[in-house]
Enzyme design. Structure first.
Site: not given
Ligand SMILES: [Mg+2]
Length: 382
Positions: A185, A285
């Site tokens: 992240h 994603h």
């Molecule tokens: Mg990610």
């Protein structure tokens, strides 16, 4: 055929759907959400209505270009995500009108089944190992786990050691041939990320995602040169132009455009082709809902460099509301031995349960990303 009606639905856990209906009753669905900014994106979709009402929905590319170029200001998560969801719905209508899945309109499928991965919980080493074994028992061959919690700007060895113990526990549990991906992240900064990548190499992850924030593109390039681990990023990049530097600078091995953020099916098809010309793989994603996942799979079945697909089944965000809950037939997302077979129904290949969606609408639903802090109270990346 003309676009007659556009509606949006904010539904749990944190999703936003758009429903586009034509004058002859054909309905297409899209998922135009920015996680944590659903009401802003919803307002944007409604603001774009004048570009859509009365137009022929089968002119997908013309409408895409009109919204993209016609607004003068473009790009960024909100405008790109609104356009992405609209684009998905237009492709859904086009496929239904021609009675073919979208992948057939993109040249036909290039594979017989698509490999999926699953997230695991990783609060502790024990939980991570147990969660990975559960996914293995469900037939998955690959899992993804979160990297460290908030981590300091310079080497934070305690955090790194705790993290490495979790990955080692998973590796010991699942064995040497099982895929472990790790998503940071963008929490580490360059000085810490290079230590982490070096320490991780013996544990052979299939890829490391966002070891630093991608806007620090030069740091990303430097890390890429320093490690043998494939690096992935791209969930926060929008449109072809958001991926151009990343590919040209050779920073990345796997790009992860989000079908609901990067410009929809139309644009991710083009981004995938750009990546292919740099020998870079695609892994869309998708921590989102069923419409976004269907859009990802239509791309996966049409793009040769698509290597693995994220999906949100069992993800922490979804507690109480799962992927299949809004579909009439949730068997389309039945994963067998870690793979999903092509959906044969026209358009996106799913049948959305409109009655359930209308009953589940929460107009004031406000899911927000948590804010993380360092020990000294300063804000860290989430
Ligand atoms: Mg990610």
């Amino acid at each position: 055929m003309k676009i007659a009606k556009i509606e949006t639905f904010r539904i749990p856990p944190r999703w936003l759907l758009v429903r586009i209906e034509t004058d002859d009753g054909c309905v297409g669905w899209g998922e135009p959400v920015v996680e944590g900014r659903a009401s802003t994106t919803e307002a944007c979709v409604h603001e774009l209505k004048p570009y859509l009402i009365g137009e022929d929905p089968r002119r997908v590319e013309h409408i895409w270009q009109t919204i993209y170029r016609g607004g003068f200001y473009r790009g960024g998560p909100v405008l790109s995500s609104a356009l992405s969801g609209i684009d998905q719905a237009l492709w859904d209508i086009k496929g239904k009108d021609l009675n073919v899945p979208i992948y057939d309109l993109l040249g036909g499928r290039v594979r017989d089944k698509m490999e999926m991965y699953s997230w695991i919980d990783s609060d502790t080493a024990e939980i991570a190992a147990k969660s990975a074994l559960e996914k293995k028992a469900q037939g998955f061959n690959n899992v993804k786990m979160m990297g460290t919690d908030a981590i300091g700007w310079i080497n934070d060895h305690k955090t790194i050691t705790t993290f490495l113990e979790k990955v080692q526990a998973v590796r010991d549990a699942v064995g040497p041939d099982f895929g472990i991906a790790i998503d940071f992240h963008g929490r580490p900064h360059k000085g810490t990320a290079k230590t982490i990548l070096k320490e991780l190499e013996p544990l052979k992850p299939i890829f490391v995602e966002e070891p630093v924030i991608v806007e620090n593109i030069d740091a990303f390039a430097e890390l890429h040169k320093s490690t043998s681990i494939p690096l992935a990023t791209g969930e926060r990049n929008y449109m072809r132009w958001g991926f151009k530097d990343l590919l040209e600078k050779g920073c990345v091995d796997i790009i992860q455009p989000d079908l609901s953020h990067a410009g929809g099916i139309s644009e991710v098809r083009r981004i995938a082709a750009m990546a292919e010309s740099y020998d870079v793989a695609l892994a869309p994603h998708c921590p989102l809902g069923p419409v976004a996942l269907a859009a990802c799979l239509q791309i996966d079945f049409a793009c040769i460099n698509s290597c693995i697909q994220e999906q949100s089944l069992g993800m922490a965000y979804n507690k109480g509301q799962e992927l299949g809950a809004y579909l009439k037939d949730n068997a389309v997302f039945h994963y067998e031995n870690g793979f999903v077979v092509p959906m044969k129904a026209p358009g996106l290949g799913i049948e959305v349960d409109e009655e359930i969606i209308r009953n589940m609408v929460e107009p004031n639903l406000e899911w927000k990303s948590p804010v993380f802090h360092h020990k000294d109270g300063s804000v860290s990346e989430w």
